[in-house]
Design a protein around this motif. Structure first.
Motif, PDB file in Angstrom:
ATOM      1  N   PRO B  54     100.289  30.803  65.263  1.00 34.28           N
ATOM      2  CA  PRO B  54      99.622  31.604  66.286  1.00 34.28           C
ATOM      3  C   PRO B  54      98.184  31.927  65.892  1.00 34.28           C
ATOM      4  O   PRO B  54      97.935  32.307  64.750  1.00 34.28           O
ATOM      5  CB  PRO B  54     100.453  32.889  66.346  1.00 34.28           C
ATOM      6  N   PRO B  55      97.242  31.750  66.808  1.00 33.68           N
ATOM      7  CA  PRO B  55      95.854  32.094  66.514  1.00 33.68           C
ATOM      8  C   PRO B  55      95.701  33.599  66.321  1.00 33.68           C
ATOM      9  O   PRO B  55      96.418  34.376  66.941  1.00 33.68           O
ATOM     10  CB  PRO B  55      95.089  31.660  67.766  1.00 33.68           C
ATOM     11  N   ARG B  56      94.753  33.996  65.445  1.00 42.27           N
ATOM     12  CA  ARG B  56      94.533  35.430  65.235  1.00 42.27           C
ATOM     13  C   ARG B  56      93.722  36.023  66.374  1.00 42.27           C
ATOM     14  O   ARG B  56      93.850  37.198  66.683  1.00 42.27           O
ATOM     15  CB  ARG B  56      93.799  35.676  63.928  1.00 42.27           C
ATOM     16  N   SER B  57      92.874  35.194  66.960  1.00 41.38           N
ATOM     17  CA  SER B  57      92.154  35.691  68.132  1.00 41.38           C
ATOM     18  C   SER B  57      91.902  34.523  69.068  1.00 41.38           C
ATOM     19  O   SER B  57      92.072  33.362  68.695  1.00 41.38           O
ATOM     20  CB  SER B  57      90.840  36.349  67.713  1.00 41.38           C
ATOM     21  N   GLY B  58      91.488  34.826  70.279  1.00 41.66           N
ATOM     22  CA  GLY B  58      91.303  33.795  71.284  1.00 41.66           C
ATOM     23  C   GLY B  58      92.527  33.709  72.186  1.00 41.66           C
ATOM     24  O   GLY B  58      93.537  34.369  71.932  1.00 41.66           O
TER      25      GLY B  58
END
Lengths: 336, 232, 456
Positions: B54-58
């Motif tokens: 999972p991306p940390r942001s975006g």
């Protein structure tokens, strides 16, 4: 002195290789193998899928033994007719499996699920703490009702039907009915697990998830829910093992039963190769047979009381020394 | 509106920053190639879309709905299929079982499997063998087939030609071309020839950032636009 | 440490033996750093050293029931020390190399049985009167040799399989020692020291004036500076001294190049092997060293209690207790397991009747009074019955709950969590952290003071 010993052992050897002894040891071994399959199969399922070696498994077997015994005593009562006793037993199967399965599902959902992203050691530790709690709760409840928690609770023994109490002639020897019943129950359970894993869609998900949980998730399988279901199934099976022990003079419900069944279950699961059902079945037969043979020797010739139990752990050590991943082991199991 | 939109995602493995703000979009019916050298984050981009890493942001949106924060199985159920780089065949399941795992529960098993067997007749021959016993090429066919039968709107395909004999590359290429007729594809591919044949558009990824993009029309594999970022 | 100084002097001034000023400065800096590193050790030692006195004062005051209930007795503290040593030895192999030694009780039990068997004249070539300190060393050596044997088989395995084969070995020994009739009349109930009336002595072997006897009954009170130290207090100091020496030895090993290889094995064994370390021998060595200290711990246990049973020596739950202490205290922190055991034992004694010196049960009985205890609650159950049902001897329930909470919310244990907060080992970071705080507080006070002055 020494000569006497040699004579004794050769005598014992001669009487061991008689048809009567061999057949009775064979069936004794199969009955023990059935008990081992029962106490270990749930553990194997959970380990194979989730990589969690459940230390609370024995405690759940112990819960099953008390609960099953209670159901039998309440429904069947003392000196029942055979149909009543057997009917009561199968009702107890439903009650124990349902109650323990529900408990297992709740425990997995509430306690283990939150820490799946940690190394497996933490999940194992959690079940270790859980075992302490469950054992002590059992001790509190049982002593509250005035039952001695250390000694085995024999009340359910009187609900054993007469057809299982007598012996049956089989070729050169006669066999206790209870042994035959245990063998049958063990076979049924193995058949049930086999059918579930290979013949149902959910079983397919379980097998896929235990080989590569990440890929299974990417194919749309809710692996976490599969975990919960398998944990519930595993604890349900642990409970059934406890129920099956309720009619066995040698076991019976007691709080130490938790540790007494946990260790053999570990041995069977480990030497089978962690997490493979086939390995567990083979290991159960191996351990059951060795147990039966050493028990025979202890009864006939050798005075060392701990012989069967010591061999249980010796098999573990020897198998692992020869095959470091057990009989059917693969290097990696679970994984999430 | 795009079927898939990836907007400014940052993804980490532990402390190492792999994706440093990747944005891309894939329109319905398109085939989009994602190219770049080894280790620049192509596979991680696919894993981030699937929420496996999972991306940390975006944000990642699919068909108008948000994927970020969902469980991977929910992403898959939304209609995204994955044909991973290392095939990820279930070794101890038979070929038929490997395919059945991918079928949506509502599908009739026989129908679902027949699609796969039509595309790759070799799979039908070996349908009762364990996945682990297949050759590398057969495993790749199985992986592709598993992705194709899943009733997915979008396929994320990672290096389908890697390590395969030319003959099999061709067969896999044909299967992908057929798949491209009916579904949308985001393709990670080292084999630029194959990628440009299949794709309508491309993105070039370099050390965690998109550095170039455009239409593949008129471009060839030895175009200067690729030479800098894709080692031959 | 010494070797490094020599290296420094060689680098600075050839082969002269005298240290030049640069080196002297370096030595001074290093020894200051060393003293700072060990400040926390000194503080902990100090706290442990004054505990018996503190306990004596606090529990003999006017209204001391609360304190009696809360504080672990000195006898309990002795148990915390020797079992803490065992838990530390468990952490030494499991926490530092990552190989879970689930059969560690084999070494503890062996140490304990060895001491009792020698005292009963059951071990060939060793007289019952052999000095206890020698027995401790021999117990450790015996355990270390046993570990070499077990490890030679077990270190071909990894992960759960390693944990399980060591468990298997320990359980084989457990069954064997439980049922071997040579050991005593009824081996299932364990064995007690029968061949020796005097207490085991810790100190210089053979010199009575430089050693003290330990044990609850066999130990001897000592007159010191006009006050009498009870037998338990004397045992506490004597056992504590051995435990501290063992701790420092393990701590040195962990901070040596050998220890760095241990940690490298935990972090990435394949890489450690690739660099060229024969990890098998390092693991075997670590296992054997940890078994040595486990054996010493078992010997102390038997020396103090003068008896041992299969259940409290060899059974797998003994290892389980060490695991419990390690997790609560902090896995891979060495000192953590001692605090973990203190917490565990303290909680057990506080909550269960087994600590007859105090505990919550006794406290509630004394302070609630008869009428309150007879108040009926739901279902006709009185408060008294409720308290008896849930508190009488059921400490494992609460220990289990605390343990689960630790696993869920404090996975690094007490020491590990503090360490992470501080960003380094407690011994290194705590002094700096404390002095930072202190400086900040002092500065704040100064500011206050000067502000007040200005206003005037």
């Amino acid at each position: 002195m020494i000569e006497q010993g040699v004579l004794l052992y050769t005598d014992a050897l001669a009487s061991f290789f008689t048809p009567e002894a061999l057949v009775s040891v064979l069936f004794d071994g199969l009955a023990k193998a059935s008990l081992y399959v029962m106490i270990a199969s749930g553990l194997t399922l959970v380990f194979g899928l989730m990589g969690v070696l459940n230390f609370a498994h024995g405690s759940l077997t112990m819960f099953g033994a008390y609960l099953g015994g209670l159901v039998l005593v309440l429904i069947v009562g003392g000196s029942p007719t055979d149909p009543v006793a057997l009917g009561g037993f199968f009702l107890a199967v439903v009650v124990v499996f349902g109650a323990l399965g529900l408990l297992g599902g709740v425990l997995e959902w509430g306690l283990i699920r939150p820490i799946y992203d940690r190394p497996p050691l933490y999940q194992i530790l959690l079940t270790f703490g859980l075992a302490l709690i469950l054992d002590e709760l059992a001790r509190i409840v049982v002593s509250f009702y005035g039952i001695q928690p250390i000694a085995s609770w024999q009340a359910a023994l009187s609900t054993k039907p007469a057809i299982l109490g007598r012996t049956y002639d089989l070729g050169p020897t006669s066999l206790p009915g209870l042994e035959l019943f245990q063998i049958g129950f063990g076979l049924l359970t193995v058949g049930f697990i086999w059918a579930f894993l290979t013949q149902t869609r959910y079983g397919l998900y379980v097998r896929a998830g235990s080989q590569d949980a990440e890929m299974a998730r990417a194919l749309g399988i809710n692996v976490r829910r599969v975990f919960t279901v398998i944990f519930a199934l595993g604890t349900g099976l642990a409970g059934l093992a406890g129920l099956l022990l309720a009619w066995d003079q040698a076991w019976g419900a007691s709080v130490p039963l938790a540790a007494e069944t946990l260790l053999p279950a570990f041995v069977v699961v480990i030497i089978g190769g962690l997490g493979t059902v086939r390995g567990t079945v083979v290991a159960s037969v191996l351990v059951g047979m060795v147990d039966a043979i050493t028990t025979w020797w202890f009864n006939e010739a050798i005075t060392f009381t701990g012989l069967p139990e010591m061999f249980l752990f010796l098999i573990l050590v020897i198998v692992l020394a020869l095959k470091p991943q057990g009989l059917y082991g693969v290097s990696e199991v679970g994984g999430h | 509106m795009s079927l898939l939109t990836v907007r400014d995602i940052h993804t980490y493995y532990g402390e190492s920053h792999i994706l440093e703000g990747v944005s891309l979009s894939v329109d319905r019916g398109e085939v989009v190639a994602l190219v770049g050298r080894n280790g620049v984050g192509k596979t991680t981009t696919l894993r981030s879309i699937l929420q496996l890493s999972p991306p940390r942001s975006g944000r990642v949106t699919f068909d108008g709905s948000e994927l970020t924060g969902l469980d991977t199985h929910a992403v898959a159920q939304a209609g995204i299929g994955w044909i991973p780089e290392d095939r990820r065949i279930f070794d101890q399941l038979t070929v038929a079982e490997n395919l059945r795992v991918a079928l949506p529960p509502s599908t009739e098993t026989a129908d679902g499997l027949s699609v796969a067997y039509e595309t790759f007749p070799a799979l039908q021959e070996h349908q009762d063998r364990d996945g682990g016993d297949l050759s590398g090429g057969q495993q790749q066919m199985l992986a592709v087939a598993r992705g194709l039968i899943g009733d997915n709107e979008l396929l994320l395909i990672d290096e389908p030609s890697e390590g395969l004999a030319p003959l099999i590359v061709e067969r896999v290429g044909r299967a992908l071309a057929r798949a491209a007729e009916s579904s949308t594809i985001l393709l990670v591919e080292q084999n630029l020839g194959l990628a440009l044949d299949l794709a309508d558009r491309f993105y070039v990824l370099d050390t965690g950032k998109i550095v170039d993009s455009g239409s593949t029309a008129g471009l060839s594999a030895d175009s200067d636009r690729f030479r800098r970022y894709v080692s031959a | 440490m010494f070797r490094r100084w020599v290296v420094i002097s060689n680098a600075g001034s050839g082969s002269r033996i005298e240290f030049d000023s640069e080196t002297r400065a370096a030595i001074a800096t290093r020894s200051r750093a060393y003293a700072r590193d060990h400040l926390v050790h000194l503080l902990v030692l100090g706290a442990l050293a004054i505990y018996p006195a503190v306990y004596h004062v606090l529990t003999n005051g006017g209204d001391a029931t609360g304190m009696v209930a809360l504080l672990p007795r000195v006898e309990t503290m002795v148990a915390v020390l020797y079992f803490g040593l065992f838990a530390m030895s468990f952490d030494f192999i499991s926490g530092y190399t990552g190989y879970l030694s689930f059969g560690h009780a084999a070494f503890y039990g062996t140490g304990a049985y060895f001491v009792v068997l020698v005292a009963n004249g059951k071990v060939p070539l060793l007289a019952p009167e052999t000095p206890f300190v020698c027995l401790l060393v021999l117990a450790g050596v015996l355990a270390a040799v046993l570990a070499l044997g077990i490890g030679a088989f077990s270190f071909r395995l990894t992960g759960v399989y390693f944990a399980m084969i060591t468990l298997g070995f320990a359980q084989v020994l457990y069954v064997f020692m439980r049922d071997w009739e040579y050991l005593g009349a009824n081996p299932r109930d364990g064995i007690a020291v029968t061949g020796l009336a005097d207490g085991f002595r810790i100190g210089v072997p053979g010199v009575d004036s430089l050693s003290v006897a330990i044990g609850q009954l066999a130990g001897e009170p000592i007159d010191l500076f006009g006050s009498t130290l009870g037998a338990s207090t004397v045992s506490y100091y004597a056992v504590g001294m051995v435990v501290v020496i063992c701790y420092l030895a393990m701590q040195r090993i962990i901070h040596s190049p050998f220890g760095r290889v241990m940690i490298a094995i935990r972090e990435n064994e394949a890489r450690a092997r690739a660099i060229g370390y024969n990890t098998f021998y390092y693991k075997l060595g670590t296992f054997s060293i940890s078994a040595f200290f486990a054996g010493v711990a078992g010997g102390l246990f038997a020396g103090f209690r003068r008896s041992v049973t299969p259940e409290n020596g060899y059974y797998f739950l003994v290892t389980g207790d060490a695991l419990l202490a390690s997790i609560i205290g902090g896995f891979g922190t060495l000192a953590g397991p001692l605090y973990g055991r203190l917490f565990d034992e303290g909680l057990r004694e506080f909550l269960s009747k087994s600590g007859s010196g105090g505990g919550l049960l006794v406290f509630l009985r004394d302070s609630l009074g008869q009428p309150a205890m007879e108040t009926a609650l739901i279902g006709g159950m009185t408060v008294g019955e409720l308290v008896e049902t849930f508190l009488n001897g059921h400490a494992p329930l609460y220990v289990g709950i605390v343990f689960v909470l630790f696993v869920l919310y404090v996975p690094n244990g007490m020491v590990g969590t503090v360490r992470n907060r501080l960003g380094g080992s407690c011994a290194k970071q705590l002094p700096a952290w404390l002095s930072d705080r202190l400086t900040a507080i002092v500065a704040a006070i100064r500011e206050r003071v000067s502000a007040v002055r200005h206003r005037r």
